[in-house]
Enzyme design. Structure first.
Site, PDB file in Angstrom:
ATOM      1  N   ASP A 118       0.751  -1.197  -0.071  1.00 38.45           N
ATOM      2  CA  ASP A 118       0.085   0.045  -0.127  1.00 38.45           C
ATOM      3  C   ASP A 118       0.925   1.133   0.003  1.00 38.45           C
ATOM      4  O   ASP A 118       1.104   2.017   1.033  1.00 38.45           O
ATOM      5  CB  ASP A 118      -1.006  -0.071   1.254  1.00 38.45           C
ATOM      6  CG  ASP A 118      -1.946  -1.048   1.136  1.00 38.45           C
ATOM      7  OD1 ASP A 118      -3.123  -0.988   0.642  1.00 38.45           O
ATOM      8  OD2 ASP A 118      -1.238  -2.430   1.320  1.00 38.45           O
ATOM      9  N   TYR A 148      -1.044   3.251  -6.625  1.00 32.17           N
ATOM     10  CA  TYR A 148      -2.669   3.960  -6.710  1.00 32.17           C
ATOM     11  C   TYR A 148      -2.913   4.818  -7.823  1.00 32.17           C
ATOM     12  O   TYR A 148      -3.395   5.942  -7.462  1.00 32.17           O
ATOM     13  CB  TYR A 148      -2.452   5.043  -5.202  1.00 32.17           C
ATOM     14  CG  TYR A 148      -2.588   3.740  -4.311  1.00 32.17           C
ATOM     15  CD1 TYR A 148      -4.010   3.884  -3.234  1.00 32.17           C
ATOM     16  CD2 TYR A 148      -1.692   3.096  -3.561  1.00 32.17           C
ATOM     17  CE1 TYR A 148      -4.176   3.109  -2.270  1.00 32.17           C
ATOM     18  CE2 TYR A 148      -1.824   2.333  -2.434  1.00 32.17           C
ATOM     19  CZ  TYR A 148      -3.069   2.201  -1.616  1.00 32.17           C
ATOM     20  OH  TYR A 148      -3.186   1.550  -0.731  1.00 32.17           O
ATOM     21  N   ASN A 178      -5.814  -4.740  -4.486  1.00 28.97           N
ATOM     22  CA  ASN A 178      -7.232  -4.208  -5.171  1.00 28.97           C
ATOM     23  C   ASN A 178      -7.022  -3.026  -5.972  1.00 28.97           C
ATOM     24  O   ASN A 178      -7.780  -2.836  -6.917  1.00 28.97           O
ATOM     25  CB  ASN A 178      -8.226  -3.958  -4.167  1.00 28.97           C
ATOM     26  CG  ASN A 178      -7.636  -2.803  -3.016  1.00 28.97           C
ATOM     27  OD1 ASN A 178      -6.627  -3.126  -2.358  1.00 28.97           O
ATOM     28  ND2 ASN A 178      -8.503  -1.815  -2.784  1.00 28.97           N
ATOM     29  N   HIS A 274     -11.950  -3.028   6.656  1.00 31.42           N
ATOM     30  CA  HIS A 274     -11.606  -4.314   5.794  1.00 31.42           C
ATOM     31  C   HIS A 274     -11.747  -5.649   6.811  1.00 31.42           C
ATOM     32  O   HIS A 274     -11.342  -6.796   6.494  1.00 31.42           O
ATOM     33  CB  HIS A 274     -10.397  -4.431   5.254  1.00 31.42           C
ATOM     34  CG  HIS A 274      -9.867  -3.470   4.096  1.00 31.42           C
ATOM     35  ND1 HIS A 274     -10.699  -3.149   3.218  1.00 31.42           N
ATOM     36  CD2 HIS A 274      -8.905  -2.217   4.226  1.00 31.42           C
ATOM     37  CE1 HIS A 274     -10.616  -2.095   2.606  1.00 31.42           C
ATOM     38  NE2 HIS A 274      -9.309  -1.532   3.128  1.00 31.42           N
ATOM     39  N   VAL A 302      -4.856  -3.141   4.679  1.00 32.52           N
ATOM     40  CA  VAL A 302      -5.553  -2.462   5.950  1.00 32.52           C
ATOM     41  C   VAL A 302      -4.147  -1.557   6.159  1.00 32.52           C
ATOM     42  O   VAL A 302      -3.022  -2.032   6.305  1.00 32.52           O
ATOM     43  CB  VAL A 302      -5.605  -3.237   7.264  1.00 32.52           C
ATOM     44  CG1 VAL A 302      -5.881  -2.506   8.515  1.00 32.52           C
ATOM     45  CG2 VAL A 302      -6.641  -4.360   6.781  1.00 32.52           C
ATOM     46  N   HIS A 303      -4.522  -0.157   6.232  1.00 35.18           N
ATOM     47  CA  HIS A 303      -3.533   0.787   6.092  1.00 35.18           C
ATOM     48  C   HIS A 303      -2.899   0.963   7.879  1.00 35.18           C
ATOM     49  O   HIS A 303      -3.164   2.118   8.339  1.00 35.18           O
ATOM     50  CB  HIS A 303      -3.792   2.111   5.474  1.00 35.18           C
ATOM     51  CG  HIS A 303      -4.319   2.112   4.332  1.00 35.18           C
ATOM     52  ND1 HIS A 303      -5.150   2.897   3.428  1.00 35.18           N
ATOM     53  CD2 HIS A 303      -4.138   0.932   3.142  1.00 35.18           C
ATOM     54  CE1 HIS A 303      -5.481   2.585   2.387  1.00 35.18           C
ATOM     55  NE2 HIS A 303      -4.798   1.367   2.154  1.00 35.18           N
TER      56      HIS A 303
END
Length: 442
Positions: A118, A148, A178, A274, A302-303
């Site tokens: 991420d 992103y 995703n 999530h 998950v950030h």
């Protein structure tokens, strides 16, 4: 305060950039043609997008042509050897060192795997990248959600330039998230062409799943929740399940005793973001992983950062896998808040900050995990975007991400000694076969 954005909190695509694409009247198209659209003011471009925020397919300007993407396969490279290379037509020379060969172990130079996910193209993304580069890892594991780009394909080129100091010099393995698969309706296309993985060499027919051996570690990369995960219990097993089962059955633990699996959406996540999103994947494949004694599972999505104890079926189990979420590498969406309370027994450490981790494999039995925080972020009254002033947490000083309700919100470093218990855990000892000797080809 600088925001977690390349444009100070504004949308990554400016009104004018979008209007230049949406305003097809500038092409001289006849007004009665279906692609024709006139935009009087640049700020009106956003309202011209179809549902889902996409440019319509019949717009001739809707298609992005990337720079040329050159993929070269280099043969005859020696383990631990250093190489220099220069792209044809370029003026700069880059350097990299090959990872160790499968089964090689040097106590004076143990295998180091850097892990992040991420990422994005923010000021934090860059700082995390520099921290990893300073680690001098042997291999970089990217557990999904690279650029992103989210439908704005030029962002992939921005990402490549920003991450060049690290990715040009360290061998990399990765899996899609995703934001590669669904966001912007990419279906992994940009990921596959920019970051090809060694899937053919590992008997896979899909670029989304593969395995690779280096040092004492067998690494299995999977699409996880972004492809069917159905197991044999329903009669027709998915391609992902069959490949994972075949691959794990072939692992020679006398050569690569450690098994590391990575996929984007976690099974073990105690954050409200999530939560239980990967449960179908868990139902389908956790028994398979446990049967073959998978040691470590890396996730993103998950950030935040979270590490579990060895766990199986949501209970602490010394013969289970350690699950580690590292979706905290700097993405523009900000940290994941809040944590579910009380903290589950299987959860060892959790924090809503930004950083990265490293797994150092010391022997066939022992490894060391370390996560280091790089940034704590905040959002002032009335602010629409999270921001980072560029210092909070960067050098290990005390800080806390605003709204982080974890018990360890102020802790800058998490370390854990990982031990493979081959005495008490028969699933950790040797390869265990569910199918025939030959690999199952799908």
């Amino acid at each position: 305060r600088p925001s977690m954005s390349t444009r100070g909190g504004a949308p990554e695509v400016t009104d004018q950039e979008l209007a230049d694409i949406v305003n097809t009247s500038r092409l001289g198209l006849p007004p009665e043609s279906l692609p024709y659209l006139h935009i009087a003011k640049a700020e009106d471009a956003w309202g011209a997008l179809r549902s889902g925020g996409c440019v319509t397919y019949n717009n001739p300007l809707a298609y992005y042509e990337s720079p040329y993407l050159h993929t070269v396969v280099l043969g005859g490279l020696e383990p631990r050897a250093a190489y220099a290379y220069r792209p044809a037509g370029g003026r700069r020379t880059f350097n990299f060192t090959m990872p160790p060969a499968a089964g090689d172990s040097d106590p004076g130079r143990p295998l180091k795997l850097a892990v992040w996910a991420d990422i994005g193209v923010t000021n934090i993304s860059y700082s995390v990248m520099r921290r990893i580069a300073d680690m001098r890892p042997d291999v970089l594991l990217t557990v999904g959600d690279y650029s992103y780009a989210d439908g704005w394909s030029p962002r992939w080129e921005t990402f490549g330039v920003m991450m060049e100091p690290l990715m040009s010099s360290v061998a990399g393995l990765g899996v899609p998230g995703n934001h590669e698969i669904q966001m912007g309706f990419f279906q992994g296309n940009d990921f596959v062409h920019r970051f090809p993985q060694p899937y053919r060499q590992s008997g896979s027919t899909s670029p989304m799943m593969y395995s690779y051996d280096t040092g004492l570690v067998h690494i299995l990369g999977l699409p996880g929740s972004y492809a069917p995960t159905t197991n044999t219990s329903l009669g027709r097993a998915s391609a992902q399940y069959l490949f994972a089962a075949s691959d794990l059955a072939r692992v020679d633990r006398s050569v690569t005793p450690w098994i590391v699996v990575m996929y984007h959406t976690p099974w073990y996540n105690s954050n409200s973001k999530h939560y239980l999103e990967g449960i179908k994947h868990q139902w389908d494949m956790e028994d398979l992983f446990h049967y073959h004694g998978v040691d470590v599972v890396f996730n993103g999505h998950v950030h935040a950062y979270e590490r579990s104890y060895p766990v199986y079926k949501n209970k602490v189990d010394p013969c289970g896998a350690v699950h580690i979420v590292v979706g905290d590498a700097g993405n523009y969406e900000g940290p994941a808040l809040q944590w579910t309370q009380p903290q589950p027994q299987w959860s060892a450490f959790r924090e809503s900050a930004f950083g990265s981790g490293a797994l150092t494999v010391l022997s066939g039995i022992n490894a060391q995990w370390e996560w280091r925080r790089v940034a704590c972020v905040s959002k002032g009254p009335g602010d629409a975007f999270w921001s980072w002033p560029g210092q909070a947490g960067l050098h290990g000083e005390p800080c806390t991400t605003e709204g982080d309700d974890s018990m360890t919100s102020t802790v800058a470093v998490d370390t854990a000694a990982l031990v493979r218990d081959v005495v008490s855990c028969p699933n950790k000892v040797a390869s265990r076969r569910l199918f025939a000797e030959k690999p199952v080809m799908v």
